[in-house]
Design a protein around this motif. Structure first.
Motif, PDB file in Angstrom:
ATOM      1  N   ASP A  25       2.577   3.275   2.800  1.00 53.13           N
ATOM      2  CA  ASP A  25       1.580   4.343   2.790  1.00 53.13           C
ATOM      3  C   ASP A  25       2.198   5.725   2.633  1.00 53.13           C
ATOM      4  O   ASP A  25       1.744   6.682   3.269  1.00 53.13           O
ATOM      5  CB  ASP A  25       0.676   4.289   4.036  1.00 53.13           C
ATOM      6  CG  ASP A  25      -0.562   5.164   3.890  1.00 53.13           C
ATOM      7  OD1 ASP A  25      -1.072   5.276   2.757  1.00 53.13           O
ATOM      8  OD2 ASP A  25      -1.006   5.749   4.895  1.00 53.13           O
TER       9      ASP A  25
ATOM     10  N   HIS B 288      -9.072   1.975   1.683  1.00 55.24           N
ATOM     11  CA  HIS B 288      -8.679   2.226   3.073  1.00 55.24           C
ATOM     12  C   HIS B 288      -9.798   1.784   4.005  1.00 55.24           C
ATOM     13  O   HIS B 288     -10.970   1.900   3.659  1.00 55.24           O
ATOM     14  CB  HIS B 288      -8.441   3.723   3.301  1.00 55.24           C
ATOM     15  CG  HIS B 288      -7.295   4.280   2.523  1.00 55.24           C
ATOM     16  ND1 HIS B 288      -7.455   4.881   1.293  1.00 55.24           N
ATOM     17  CD2 HIS B 288      -5.972   4.322   2.795  1.00 55.24           C
ATOM     18  CE1 HIS B 288      -6.271   5.280   0.850  1.00 55.24           C
ATOM     19  NE2 HIS B 288      -5.348   4.957   1.729  1.00 55.24           N
TER      20      HIS B 288
ATOM     21  N   HIS C  91      -4.615  -0.242   6.572  1.00 58.47           N
ATOM     22  CA  HIS C  91      -4.683   0.269   7.951  1.00 58.47           C
ATOM     23  C   HIS C  91      -5.382  -0.654   8.945  1.00 58.47           C
ATOM     24  O   HIS C  91      -4.740  -1.298   9.755  1.00 58.47           O
ATOM     25  CB  HIS C  91      -5.261   1.697   8.010  1.00 58.47           C
ATOM     26  CG  HIS C  91      -4.462   2.652   7.186  1.00 58.47           C
ATOM     27  ND1 HIS C  91      -3.237   3.106   7.590  1.00 58.47           N
ATOM     28  CD2 HIS C  91      -4.677   3.176   5.960  1.00 58.47           C
ATOM     29  CE1 HIS C  91      -2.727   3.889   6.647  1.00 58.47           C
ATOM     30  NE2 HIS C  91      -3.577   3.943   5.644  1.00 58.47           N
TER      31      HIS C  91
ATOM     32  N   HIS D 112       1.053   5.506  -1.998  1.00 57.60           N
ATOM     33  CA  HIS D 112       0.437   6.508  -2.885  1.00 57.60           C
ATOM     34  C   HIS D 112       1.542   7.191  -3.680  1.00 57.60           C
ATOM     35  O   HIS D 112       2.224   8.091  -3.156  1.00 57.60           O
ATOM     36  CB  HIS D 112      -0.309   7.555  -2.074  1.00 57.60           C
ATOM     37  CG  HIS D 112      -1.452   7.009  -1.265  1.00 57.60           C
ATOM     38  ND1 HIS D 112      -2.769   7.106  -1.671  1.00 57.60           N
ATOM     39  CD2 HIS D 112      -1.481   6.341  -0.079  1.00 57.60           C
ATOM     40  CE1 HIS D 112      -3.558   6.537  -0.764  1.00 57.60           C
ATOM     41  NE2 HIS D 112      -2.801   6.063   0.218  1.00 57.60           N
TER      42      HIS D 112
ATOM     43  N   HIS E 292       0.823  -1.217   0.000  1.00 57.82           N
ATOM     44  CA  HIS E 292       0.000   0.000   0.000  1.00 57.82           C
ATOM     45  C   HIS E 292       0.852   1.260   0.000  1.00 57.82           C
ATOM     46  O   HIS E 292       1.533   1.572   0.982  1.00 57.82           O
ATOM     47  CB  HIS E 292      -0.922   0.017   1.223  1.00 57.82           C
ATOM     48  CG  HIS E 292      -1.805   1.229   1.279  1.00 57.82           C
ATOM     49  ND1 HIS E 292      -2.942   1.354   0.504  1.00 57.82           N
ATOM     50  CD2 HIS E 292      -1.711   2.381   1.971  1.00 57.82           C
ATOM     51  CE1 HIS E 292      -3.509   2.519   0.740  1.00 57.82           C
ATOM     52  NE2 HIS E 292      -2.780   3.177   1.633  1.00 57.82           N
TER      53      HIS E 292
HETATM   54 FE    FE Z   1      -3.167   5.105   2.102  1.00 56.16          FE
END
Ligand code: FE
Ligand code: GUN
Length: 425
Positions: A315, A224, A264, A70, A68
């Motif tokens: 993340d 998420h 998460h 971005h 995960h």
């Molecule tokens: Fe994220």
């Protein structure tokens, strides 16, 4: 037959099951094409006479898997982290992502992202792009061009978002379908993934449409889940009839109906964890981000005990670093605080266990990835840990731990993905 065979010699360390470490000193691995044929302490006769790449006393470990991250937030690493999730999204993340309507800007940032993944030994990554389909398609192209593996999603947002990032439901679905058609079979190791940002930014109509597309094109899903308490409260207000946050995705068939990753899960309750286990939903554990944004410590031992598959996520830019080794350290550290917080009832995650999560745990989302067992794809890092000043004899496992804690990209002298050596992009 033997044209396609590659033999590598060194000290192999990998983890075939959670908590179990296999250490093969001064051994051989035989790879045919992208697949591992086997590991051997003595090279079998059928392979003698073939060239051997000898890495001497170096460590050879499976490549790291980031479940995960971005990509467009790469430029925001280390910024705004005194905020919690929702104000951080408004103030830092959304403005950063809005810039990706400019393809030249996107290309410049994404080139740097791919180089950094390579640097830190991430051989497979599951990435969010932005709502912009051209920029996101460019990210797939760059990742594939670099020889790395991954899933990349065009993000969907049609409510509760700033004007520059608010799609109409219709356009969001049309762009996603075009993106899937364009990328689904374009690259061998890089594939698209359906990516509703999170429940607050997706209308029920959008979620329904995205589930249809995921099914139609047989692609996985990522989003998420239960990251922050204000976010969880907001989702409950938006969907009062649902049992919990995960149940919202489940109602819209975005919760394991296709292979699914939820990032998460810091505030997941027993029912939500049970639903994830039942639906084979993967959890991307993101402890660096969860600390930075004051989200909390995910009950990762409990989640694993309940039978949920778990991998690690950087993340970025909630997480400040691309390095999955550093996410392993954060995993162990956070779990030790949790161990104390639970009066030592919930055991902390050991380094061996974190190593599993960073390799085979996340790798299993890609199929047979993340281990040196037969019939796995050969993704590997060669670790030449000669920068450390230490005249003492250390075991191979100690050297692995030390590399994870204090090593960096200078120690990684070779990277392999699916049987191919991958050089600096
Ligand atoms: Fe994220
Ligand atoms: N929830 C929705 N969007 C985001 C994001 O970009 N980062 C994190 N950490 N959580 C999110």
């Amino acid at each position: 037959m033997n044209n396609d065979v590659m033999i590598i010699k060194g000290n192999f360390i990998f983890t075939p099951s959670f908590g179990q470490l296999t250490v093969l000193e001064n051994s051989y691995i035989v790879i045919e094409g992208q697949w591992i044929k086997g590991t051997y302490t003595e090279l079998p006769e059928e392979f003698t006479g073939l060239p051997v790449t000898d890495y001497g006393d170096d460590l050879i470990i499976p490549g790291f898997v980031d479940l995960h991250s971005h990509a467009p937030q790469f430029v925001n690493r280390g910024l705004g982290l005194d905020l919690e999730l929702l104000p951080w999204l408004e103030k830092y993340t959304f403005p950063a992502e809005a810039k990706f309507n400019d393809l030249a800007y996107a290309e410049a940032v994404y080139k740097a992202v791919v180089v950094d993944l390579w640097r830190w030994g991430t051989t497979r990554a599951v990435l969010f792009g932005t709502i912009h389909k051209e920029a996101t398609a460019k990210l797939l192209e760059l990742l594939a061009g670099a020889g790395l593996g991954g899933y990349v999603g065009k993000v969907n947002m049609d409510r509760n978002s700033p004007p520059a990032l608010t799609e109409t439901t219709k356009q969001s679905l049309a762009d996603t379908e075009e993106f899937l058609q364009d990328t689904a079979s374009r690259y061998a190791l890089v594939k698209p993934i359906v990516t509703p940002r999170f429940v607050p930014s997706c209308t029920p109509e959008l979620m329904t449409g995205l589930a249809c597309l995921a099914k139609k094109y047989q692609v996985p899903v990522q989003s998420h889940l239960s990251e922050n308490t204000a976010e969880v409260t907001w989702v409950r207000e938006l969907h009062r009839k649902c049992q919990n946050y995960g149940d919202v995705y489940n109602q819209f068939e975005l919760f394991g109906q296709q292979p699914t990753i939820m990032a998460h899960c810091v505030h997941s309750d027993a029912a939500e964890i049970e639903l994830m286990a039942k639906n084979n939903v993967y959890v991307a554990h993101c402890p660096s981000s969860n600390a930075n944004l004051s989200s909390g410590i995910a009950p990762i031992r409990r989640i694993i005990k309940e039978g949920v598959s778990v991998g690690l996520g950087s993340d970025v830019a909630g997480g400040h670093q691309v390095s999955i080794a550093q996410v392993m350290v954060a995993t162990v550290q956070a779990s030790k605080l949790k161990w104390l917080e639970t009066q030592k009832t919930e055991d902390f995650i050991t380094m061996r266990e974190a190593f599993y999560l960073a390799t085979k745990g996340g790798g299993s989302f890609f199929g047979q990835v993340g281990s040196f067992e037969a019939e796995y794809e050969f993704d590997a890092l060669v670790i030449h840990d000669h920068y450390v000043v230490d005249p003492n004899q250390r075991s191979l496992e100690e050297r692995l731990h030390r590399f994870i804690y204090i090593g960096d990209d200078r120690d990684i002298i070779a990277r392999y993905v699916a049987g191919k050596k991958v050089d600096h992009p």
